[in-house]
Design a protein around this motif. Structure first.
Motif, mmCIF file in Angstrom:
data_model
loop_
_atom_site.group_PDB
_atom_site.id
_atom_site.type_symbol
_atom_site.label_atom_id
_atom_site.label_comp_id
_atom_site.label_asym_id
_atom_site.label_seq_id
_atom_site.Cartn_x
_atom_site.Cartn_y
_atom_site.Cartn_z
ATOM 1 N N LYS A 51 0.832 -1.201 0.000
ATOM 2 C CA LYS A 51 0.000 0.000 0.000
ATOM 3 C C LYS A 51 0.869 1.254 0.000
ATOM 4 O O LYS A 51 0.539 2.246 -0.631
ATOM 5 N N ARG A 52 1.995 1.208 0.703
ATOM 6 C CA ARG A 52 2.903 2.366 0.737
ATOM 7 C C ARG A 52 3.382 2.723 -0.669
ATOM 8 O O ARG A 52 3.423 3.894 -1.046
ATOM 9 N N VAL A 53 3.745 1.701 -1.443
ATOM 10 C CA VAL A 53 4.221 1.951 -2.802
ATOM 11 C C VAL A 53 3.103 2.550 -3.651
ATOM 12 O O VAL A 53 3.317 3.537 -4.358
ATOM 13 N N LEU A 54 1.909 1.975 -3.595
ATOM 14 C CA LEU A 54 0.808 2.466 -4.429
ATOM 15 C C LEU A 54 0.323 3.846 -3.982
ATOM 16 O O LEU A 54 -0.099 4.652 -4.811
ATOM 17 N N PHE A 116 1.838 -12.708 -2.090
ATOM 18 C CA PHE A 116 0.513 -12.181 -1.794
ATOM 19 C C PHE A 116 -0.029 -11.518 -3.047
ATOM 20 O O PHE A 116 0.617 -10.643 -3.619
ATOM 21 N N ARG A 117 -1.227 -11.947 -3.469
ATOM 22 C CA ARG A 117 -1.896 -11.360 -4.636
ATOM 23 C C ARG A 117 -3.035 -10.470 -4.160
ATOM 24 O O ARG A 117 -3.937 -10.919 -3.460
ATOM 25 N N TYR A 118 -2.978 -9.213 -4.563
ATOM 26 C CA TYR A 118 -3.995 -8.238 -4.187
ATOM 27 C C TYR A 118 -4.688 -7.708 -5.431
ATOM 28 O O TYR A 118 -4.047 -7.511 -6.460
ATOM 29 N N LYS A 119 -5.995 -7.440 -5.299
ATOM 30 C CA LYS A 119 -6.709 -6.689 -6.316
ATOM 31 C C LYS A 119 -6.636 -5.227 -5.903
ATOM 32 O O LYS A 119 -6.887 -4.890 -4.747
ATOM 33 N N VAL A 133 3.109 -9.005 -3.972
ATOM 34 C CA VAL A 133 4.154 -8.719 -2.998
ATOM 35 C C VAL A 133 4.730 -10.053 -2.541
ATOM 36 O O VAL A 133 4.008 -10.888 -2.004
ATOM 37 N N SER A 134 6.025 -10.244 -2.768
ATOM 38 C CA SER A 134 6.704 -11.477 -2.356
ATOM 39 C C SER A 134 7.536 -11.199 -1.116
ATOM 40 O O SER A 134 8.296 -10.231 -1.081
ATOM 41 N N THR A 145 5.408 -6.222 -7.712
ATOM 42 C CA THR A 145 5.079 -5.951 -9.109
ATOM 43 C C THR A 145 3.593 -5.717 -9.268
ATOM 44 O O THR A 145 2.787 -6.153 -8.440
ATOM 45 N N THR A 146 3.224 -5.047 -10.363
ATOM 46 C CA THR A 146 1.822 -4.887 -10.725
ATOM 47 C C THR A 146 1.607 -5.508 -12.095
ATOM 48 O O THR A 146 2.512 -5.518 -12.931
ATOM 49 N N LYS A 147 0.414 -6.032 -12.274
ATOM 50 C CA LYS A 147 0.019 -6.655 -13.539
ATOM 51 C C LYS A 147 -1.467 -6.413 -13.727
ATOM 52 O O LYS A 147 -2.153 -5.987 -12.801
#
Length: 155
Positions: A51-54, A116-119, A133-134, A145-147
């Motif tokens: 969340k900090r990065v985004l 961890f996979r987040y939407k 987030v690994s 990473t984002t995808k």
């Protein structure tokens, strides 16, 4: 004539020989974990740092990771310039970042990594983004990473 046929059969057998796959060709094996199986410390670490990065895109200020939060490789790769470039693209297409929701946790035992996979929830609902987030067993980020979101996990 027999020699020609025998030689032809030998060539066919050699050509059809199955190849063994090397370890480098194999996809890493992983296990999907129930969200309740994952320690809250790891979940909180992944959530807060992701969340900090985004949130950097919303605030235009990036608080760099510390050596206790991330591996040396991540510290080298994630810098203010790279995040700034990424944020420009994200803000144009998706608008302001709102929040992330944990959807799936995947464990790679060989590498001792928990993914961890987040939407991601953005202002504009153009399409859904995913944040990965690994975290290693030392609770340090090893990758972020984002995808584009895909319901099926593809390593």
């Amino acid at each position: 004539m027999k020699k020609v046929v025998l030689f032809g059969c030998l060539l066919v057998l050699i050509g059809c020989k199955s190849t063994s796959t090397s370890k480098a060709d194999k996809k890493p094996e992983f296990v999907k974990l129930n969200l309740s199986e994952v320690s809250s410390v790891k979940k909180n670490r992944a959530y807060e740092l992701g969340k900090r990065v985004l949130n950097t895109c919303n605030t235009s200020s990036f608080k760099p990771f510390t050596t206790e939060e991330a591996t040396d490789e991540v510290l080298r790769k994630i810098n203010k310039e790279k995040i700034s470039t990424t944020c420009k693209n994200i803000l144009q297409v998706f608008g302001q970042f709102k929040d992330i929701k944990l959807v799936e946790v995947i464990r790679y035992d060989d590498d001792k990594i928990t993914l961890f996979r987040y939407k991601c929830d953005y202002e504009k609902k153009y399409k859904i983004k995913e944040l990965r987030v690994s975290i290693n067993d030392e609770n340090k980020i090893t990758a972020i990473t984002t995808k584009d979101w895909n319901d099926t996990y593809n390593p």
